[in-house]
Design a protein around this motif. Structure first.
Motif, PDB file in Angstrom:
ATOM      1  N   UNK A 107     -12.252  -7.118  19.427  1.00  0.00           N
ATOM      2  CA  UNK A 107     -12.592  -6.637  18.089  1.00  0.00           C
ATOM      3  C   UNK A 107     -11.793  -7.373  17.020  1.00  0.00           C
ATOM      4  N   UNK A 108     -12.313  -7.309  15.813  1.00  0.00           N
ATOM      5  CA  UNK A 108     -11.668  -7.947  14.672  1.00  0.00           C
ATOM      6  C   UNK A 108     -10.676  -6.979  14.031  1.00  0.00           C
ATOM      7  N   UNK A 109      -9.531  -7.527  13.624  1.00  0.00           N
ATOM      8  CA  UNK A 109      -8.480  -6.767  12.963  1.00  0.00           C
ATOM      9  C   UNK A 109      -8.312  -7.296  11.550  1.00  0.00           C
ATOM     10  N   UNK A 110      -8.197  -6.393  10.583  1.00  0.00           N
ATOM     11  CA  UNK A 110      -7.859  -6.758   9.211  1.00  0.00           C
ATOM     12  C   UNK A 110      -6.380  -6.482   9.002  1.00  0.00           C
ATOM     13  N   UNK A 111      -5.681  -7.428   8.380  1.00  0.00           N
ATOM     14  CA  UNK A 111      -4.280  -7.211   7.999  1.00  0.00           C
ATOM     15  C   UNK A 111      -4.237  -7.087   6.476  1.00  0.00           C
ATOM     16  N   UNK A 112      -3.733  -5.950   6.014  1.00  0.00           N
ATOM     17  CA  UNK A 112      -3.603  -5.683   4.588  1.00  0.00           C
ATOM     18  C   UNK A 112      -2.136  -5.628   4.194  1.00  0.00           C
ATOM     19  N   UNK A 113      -1.848  -6.122   3.004  1.00  0.00           N
ATOM     20  CA  UNK A 113      -0.536  -5.936   2.386  1.00  0.00           C
ATOM     21  C   UNK A 113      -0.721  -4.938   1.259  1.00  0.00           C
ATOM     22  N   UNK A 114       0.135  -3.906   1.252  1.00  0.00           N
ATOM     23  CA  UNK A 114       0.056  -2.862   0.238  1.00  0.00           C
ATOM     24  C   UNK A 114       1.292  -2.931  -0.652  1.00  0.00           C
ATOM     25  N   UNK A 115       1.074  -2.928  -1.971  1.00  0.00           N
ATOM     26  CA  UNK A 115       2.140  -2.986  -2.959  1.00  0.00           C
ATOM     27  C   UNK A 115       2.005  -1.826  -3.933  1.00  0.00           C
ATOM     28  N   UNK A 116       3.090  -1.560  -4.645  1.00  0.00           N
ATOM     29  CA  UNK A 116       3.110  -0.495  -5.646  1.00  0.00           C
ATOM     30  C   UNK A 116       3.599  -1.057  -6.964  1.00  0.00           C
ATOM     31  N   UNK A 117       3.016  -0.606  -8.064  1.00  0.00           N
ATOM     32  CA  UNK A 117       3.523  -1.034  -9.365  1.00  0.00           C
ATOM     33  C   UNK A 117       4.696  -0.168  -9.822  1.00  0.00           C
ATOM     34  N   UNK A 118       5.047   0.864  -9.040  1.00  0.00           N
ATOM     35  CA  UNK A 118       6.172   1.727  -9.380  1.00  0.00           C
ATOM     36  C   UNK A 118       7.486   1.241  -8.782  1.00  0.00           C
ATOM     37  N   UNK A 119       7.417   0.483  -7.696  1.00  0.00           N
ATOM     38  CA  UNK A 119       8.609  -0.008  -7.015  1.00  0.00           C
ATOM     39  C   UNK A 119       8.340  -1.445  -6.578  1.00  0.00           C
ATOM     40  N   UNK A 120       8.982  -2.392  -7.246  1.00  0.00           N
ATOM     41  CA  UNK A 120       8.741  -3.806  -6.960  1.00  0.00           C
ATOM     42  C   UNK A 120       9.159  -4.201  -5.549  1.00  0.00           C
TER      43      UNK A 120
END
Length: 171
Positions: free
Chosen positions: A2-15
């Motif tokens: 199966x295919x895997x997606x890799x996501x990076x998650x960021x917040x504008x509240x904490x750099x």
């Protein structure tokens, strides 16, 4: 495989806040929402996903509850009905995860890669974490125990008129 997606998650509240997730391409947005809540140790809440352009402008909305479909392409769809592979197609495709609808607070997710699933691994999974997640509730509105009460906060506003000769409290 199966295919895997890799996501990076960021917040504008904490750099310094970063999370990297690997999820199955056929995972529903509802399951992704629940995984994010669990990963960040947040309580269940109303939330929405949005697809976003390269300037992080919101495009299409996907809601936790079915809002009814008026037939237009811009009407919100239920998270339960949509899988990631339907809305994510290329590296750098973006999602906005709005977890505080009233405070308009969100996380920003970007697809950083697609991979073949490893046979001995289970998904979804968090593969990288840096810094604490921002508090689920708006810190400006959230009163910690021992810091006073909301009553004290509201009543402080009324004391602003004490000694003001221009303010007449007689009718």
């Amino acid at each position: 495989m199966s295919m895997i997606f890799r996501f990076r998650m960021l917040s504008d509240e904490n750099d310094n806040f970063v999370r990297d997730y690997e999820v199955m391409y056929d995972m529903s947005l509802l399951d992704f929402h629940e995984f994010i809540l669990q990963s960040l140790e947040y309580e269940p809440c109303m939330a929405s996903f949005f697809t976003a352009d390269n300037r992080w402008e919101k495009l299409r909305e996907f809601t936790l509850m079915d809002m009814g479909d008026d037939g237009s392409e811009t009407s919100p769809q239920s998270m339960e009905e949509v899988v990631l592979g339907q809305i994510i197609h290329n590296n750098r495709d973006r999602l906005i995860y709005l977890f505080d609808l009233f405070g308009d607070r969100a996380y920003y997710l970007e697809l950083t890669g697609t991979y073949e699933a490893e046979a001995d691994s289970s998904y979804p999974r968090e593969i990288y974490a840096q810094a604490e997640a921002p508090d689920q509730y708006d810190p400006a509105k959230h009163v910690e125990s021992g810091d006073g009460s909301i009553f004290d906060e509201v009543m402080d506003e009324f004391s602003d008129f004490e000694g003001d000769d221009n303010f007449d409290d007689e009718y």
